[in-house]
Design a protein around this motif. Structure first.
Motif, PDB file in Angstrom:
ATOM      1  N   THR A  31       0.843  -1.208   0.000  1.00 16.23           N
ATOM      2  CA  THR A  31       0.000   0.000   0.000  1.00 16.23           C
ATOM      3  C   THR A  31       0.873   1.252   0.000  1.00 16.23           C
ATOM      4  O   THR A  31       0.495   2.264  -0.585  1.00 16.23           O
ATOM      5  N   GLY A  32       2.062   1.172   0.633  1.00 18.13           N
ATOM      6  CA  GLY A  32       2.969   2.326   0.610  1.00 18.13           C
ATOM      7  C   GLY A  32       3.375   2.656  -0.826  1.00 18.13           C
ATOM      8  O   GLY A  32       3.337   3.812  -1.249  1.00 18.13           O
ATOM      9  N   ASP A  33       3.757   1.617  -1.608  1.00 19.15           N
ATOM     10  CA  ASP A  33       4.139   1.853  -3.014  1.00 19.15           C
ATOM     11  C   ASP A  33       2.952   2.390  -3.813  1.00 19.15           C
ATOM     12  O   ASP A  33       3.099   3.292  -4.636  1.00 19.15           O
ATOM     13  N   LEU A  35       0.418   4.079  -2.716  1.00 17.73           N
ATOM     14  CA  LEU A  35       0.137   5.469  -2.325  1.00 17.73           C
ATOM     15  C   LEU A  35       1.195   6.416  -2.878  1.00 17.73           C
ATOM     16  O   LEU A  35       0.870   7.511  -3.349  1.00 17.73           O
ATOM     17  N   ARG A  36       2.459   5.985  -2.874  1.00 18.45           N
ATOM     18  CA  ARG A  36       3.510   6.854  -3.439  1.00 18.45           C
ATOM     19  C   ARG A  36       3.268   7.071  -4.929  1.00 18.45           C
ATOM     20  O   ARG A  36       3.455   8.178  -5.455  1.00 18.45           O
ATOM     21  N   ALA A  37       2.825   6.013  -5.627  1.00 20.07           N
ATOM     22  CA  ALA A  37       2.513   6.156  -7.063  1.00 20.07           C
ATOM     23  C   ALA A  37       1.343   7.122  -7.251  1.00 20.07           C
ATOM     24  O   ALA A  37       1.347   7.951  -8.172  1.00 20.07           O
ATOM     25  N   ALA A  51       0.108  14.767   2.341  1.00 19.93           N
ATOM     26  CA  ALA A  51       0.511  15.396   3.607  1.00 19.93           C
ATOM     27  C   ALA A  51       0.472  14.387   4.751  1.00 19.93           C
ATOM     28  O   ALA A  51       1.328  14.397   5.640  1.00 19.93           O
ATOM     29  N   VAL A  52      -0.512  13.495   4.714  1.00 21.76           N
ATOM     30  CA  VAL A  52      -0.630  12.480   5.770  1.00 21.76           C
ATOM     31  C   VAL A  52       0.634  11.610   5.777  1.00 21.76           C
ATOM     32  O   VAL A  52       1.238  11.363   6.823  1.00 21.76           O
ATOM     33  N   MET A  53       1.036  11.180   4.596  1.00 26.18           N
ATOM     34  CA  MET A  53       2.221  10.322   4.502  1.00 26.18           C
ATOM     35  C   MET A  53       3.475  11.076   4.953  1.00 26.18           C
ATOM     36  O   MET A  53       4.324  10.516   5.644  1.00 26.18           O
ATOM     37  N   ALA A  54       3.586  12.328   4.553  1.00 28.76           N
ATOM     38  CA  ALA A  54       4.781  13.104   4.913  1.00 28.76           C
ATOM     39  C   ALA A  54       4.897  13.248   6.427  1.00 28.76           C
ATOM     40  O   ALA A  54       5.993  13.336   6.966  1.00 28.76           O
ATOM     41  N   ILE A  63      -9.651   4.185   2.293  1.00 24.02           N
ATOM     42  CA  ILE A  63      -8.832   4.461   1.096  1.00 24.02           C
ATOM     43  C   ILE A  63      -7.895   3.288   0.814  1.00 24.02           C
ATOM     44  O   ILE A  63      -7.845   2.766  -0.308  1.00 24.02           O
ATOM     45  N   VAL A  64      -7.152   2.849   1.828  1.00 25.68           N
ATOM     46  CA  VAL A  64      -6.186   1.784   1.552  1.00 25.68           C
ATOM     47  C   VAL A  64      -6.888   0.454   1.273  1.00 25.68           C
ATOM     48  O   VAL A  64      -6.442  -0.310   0.413  1.00 25.68           O
ATOM     49  N   SER A  65      -8.003   0.204   1.940  1.00 26.34           N
ATOM     50  CA  SER A  65      -8.712  -1.056   1.683  1.00 26.34           C
ATOM     51  C   SER A  65      -9.249  -1.072   0.250  1.00 26.34           C
ATOM     52  O   SER A  65      -9.212  -2.113  -0.425  1.00 26.34           O
ATOM     53  N   GLY A  85       2.850  -4.078   4.255  1.00 22.85           N
ATOM     54  CA  GLY A  85       2.406  -2.780   4.785  1.00 22.85           C
ATOM     55  C   GLY A  85       0.895  -2.671   4.892  1.00 22.85           C
ATOM     56  O   GLY A  85       0.354  -1.590   5.123  1.00 22.85           O
ATOM     57  N   PHE A  86       0.211  -3.751   4.723  1.00 24.21           N
ATOM     58  CA  PHE A  86      -1.250  -3.835   4.859  1.00 24.21           C
ATOM     59  C   PHE A  86      -1.573  -5.240   5.355  1.00 24.21           C
ATOM     60  O   PHE A  86      -1.005  -6.187   4.812  1.00 24.21           O
ATOM     61  N   PRO A  87      -2.462  -5.422   6.323  1.00 23.89           N
ATOM     62  CA  PRO A  87      -3.184  -4.406   7.076  1.00 23.89           C
ATOM     63  C   PRO A  87      -2.323  -3.764   8.163  1.00 23.89           C
ATOM     64  O   PRO A  87      -1.376  -4.363   8.653  1.00 23.89           O
TER      65      PRO A  87
HETATM   66  P1  AMP Z   1       5.292   2.178   3.876  1.00 22.21           P
HETATM   67  O1  AMP Z   1       5.945   2.300   2.540  1.00 22.21           O
HETATM   68  O2  AMP Z   1       4.580   0.872   4.042  1.00 22.21           O
HETATM   69  O3  AMP Z   1       6.218   2.482   5.016  1.00 22.21           O
HETATM   70  O4  AMP Z   1       4.146   3.301   3.932  1.00 22.21           O
HETATM   71  C1  AMP Z   1       4.457   4.675   3.832  1.00 22.21           C
HETATM   72  C2  AMP Z   1       3.307   5.525   4.334  1.00 22.21           C
HETATM   73  O5  AMP Z   1       2.137   5.276   3.518  1.00 22.21           O
HETATM   74  C3  AMP Z   1       2.849   5.218   5.755  1.00 22.21           C
HETATM   75  O6  AMP Z   1       3.625   5.898   6.739  1.00 22.21           O
HETATM   76  C4  AMP Z   1       1.406   5.704   5.721  1.00 22.21           C
HETATM   77  O7  AMP Z   1       1.331   7.110   5.740  1.00 22.21           O
HETATM   78  C5  AMP Z   1       0.970   5.261   4.320  1.00 22.21           C
HETATM   79  N1  AMP Z   1       0.441   3.866   4.334  1.00 22.21           N
HETATM   80  C6  AMP Z   1       0.989   2.770   3.712  1.00 22.21           C
HETATM   81  N2  AMP Z   1       0.261   1.673   3.927  1.00 22.21           N
HETATM   82  C7  AMP Z   1      -0.775   2.058   4.713  1.00 22.21           C
HETATM   83  C8  AMP Z   1      -1.873   1.380   5.302  1.00 22.21           C
HETATM   84  N3  AMP Z   1      -2.046   0.048   5.141  1.00 22.21           N
HETATM   85  N4  AMP Z   1      -2.759   2.111   6.051  1.00 22.21           N
HETATM   86  C9  AMP Z   1      -2.605   3.438   6.230  1.00 22.21           C
HETATM   87  N5  AMP Z   1      -1.584   4.152   5.715  1.00 22.21           N
HETATM   88  C10 AMP Z   1      -0.666   3.468   4.967  1.00 22.21           C
END
Ligand code: AMP
Length: 215
Positions: A31-33, A35-37, A51-54, A63-65, A85-87
């Motif tokens: 989910t991190g990848d 979201l970054r994309a 902003a939340v991630m930063a 959103i992530v689900s 990185g999920f759940p």
């Molecule tokens: P990661 O690459 O898994 O360290 O994720 C980087 C950032 O993306 C996290 O610090 C969160 O802000 C967001 N993120 C990634 N996966 C999730 C998730 N399953 N639920 C909520 N936020 C997430």
């Protein structure tokens, strides 16, 4: 075979997931990848998440689900999925059960990567990736063979995650302790959890995970 890699930031989830993809043809769902994309592509989700991630906080559960649900429907996950990185919350764990059940699938293993939190900050602040192919490097533990040149693709451009700073890491660790680690008992009760020492060498960790999957 569907598995979850669970562990705090810097535990090596992404590294081990890449290795499982290469060796077993499984599909990594990070989910991190994702979201970054989305942030890079400036999609509505990305604009909301940036902003939340930063700050190191968590993006909302719906959103992530939803990202995971859409990804599971792409039709390429038949040889197995590694959830990386999920759940990260109890609500996401429940959503995942539902998403899998709706598709006639189930979870086979939850691998908990155990690590010494004191060394995680050093692991995280030193890490960077090739901007072209995504190969991972580290200031101390894994430099390219030729300084400044990617071993895999020859690119000379590298990048660091904006949330890999000492301040953000403290937030991410405390969220892991408060929100993510508490979902483990839920999986322990179902007999799904295997602990793997995430402090061992990368290859040893890979072998230990392989033993769990083949056992
Ligand atoms: P990661 O690459 O898994 O360290 O994720 C980087 C950032 O993306 C996290 O610090 C969160 O802000 C967001 N993120 C990634 N996966 C999730 C998730 N399953 N639920 C909520 N936020 C997430």
């Amino acid at each position: 075979m569907n598995i979850i890699l669970l562990g705090p930031p810097g535990a090596g989830k992404g590294t081990q997931a890449s290795s499982l993809v290469a060796r077993r043809g499984m599909v990594q769902l990070s989910t991190g990848d994702m979201l970054r994309a989305a942030v890079k592509a400036e999609t509505p989700v990305g604009l909301q998440a940036k902003a939340v991630m930063a700050s190191g906080a968590l993006v909302s559960d719906p959103i992530v689900s939803a990202l995971i649900g859409e990804r599971l429907d792409q039709g390429d996950t038949g040889s197995g999925v590694i959830f990386d990185g999920f759940p990260r919350t109890a609500a996401q764990a429940e959503a995942l059960d539902l998403l899998l059940a709706e598709r006639g699938q189930q979870l086979d293993h939850v691998i908990e990567l155990t690590v010494d939190e004191a060394v995680l900050t050093e692991r995280i602040v030193g890490r960077y990736t090739c901007a072209q192919c995504g190969e991972g490097y580290h200031d101390r533990f894994k430099q390219p063979a030729v300084a400044g040149v990617c071993d895999v693709c020859g690119s000379t451009s590298f990048k660091r995650r904006p949330d890999d700073t000492a301040e953000t890491i403290a937030t991410r660790m405390s969220i892991y302790r408060g929100e993510t680690a508490p979902i483990l008992p839920f999986y322990v009760a179902r007999g799904l959890v295997a602990q793997v020492d995430g402090m061992a060498d990368i290859e040893q960790v890979t072998a230990a995970i392989g033993a769990v999957l083949d056992g």
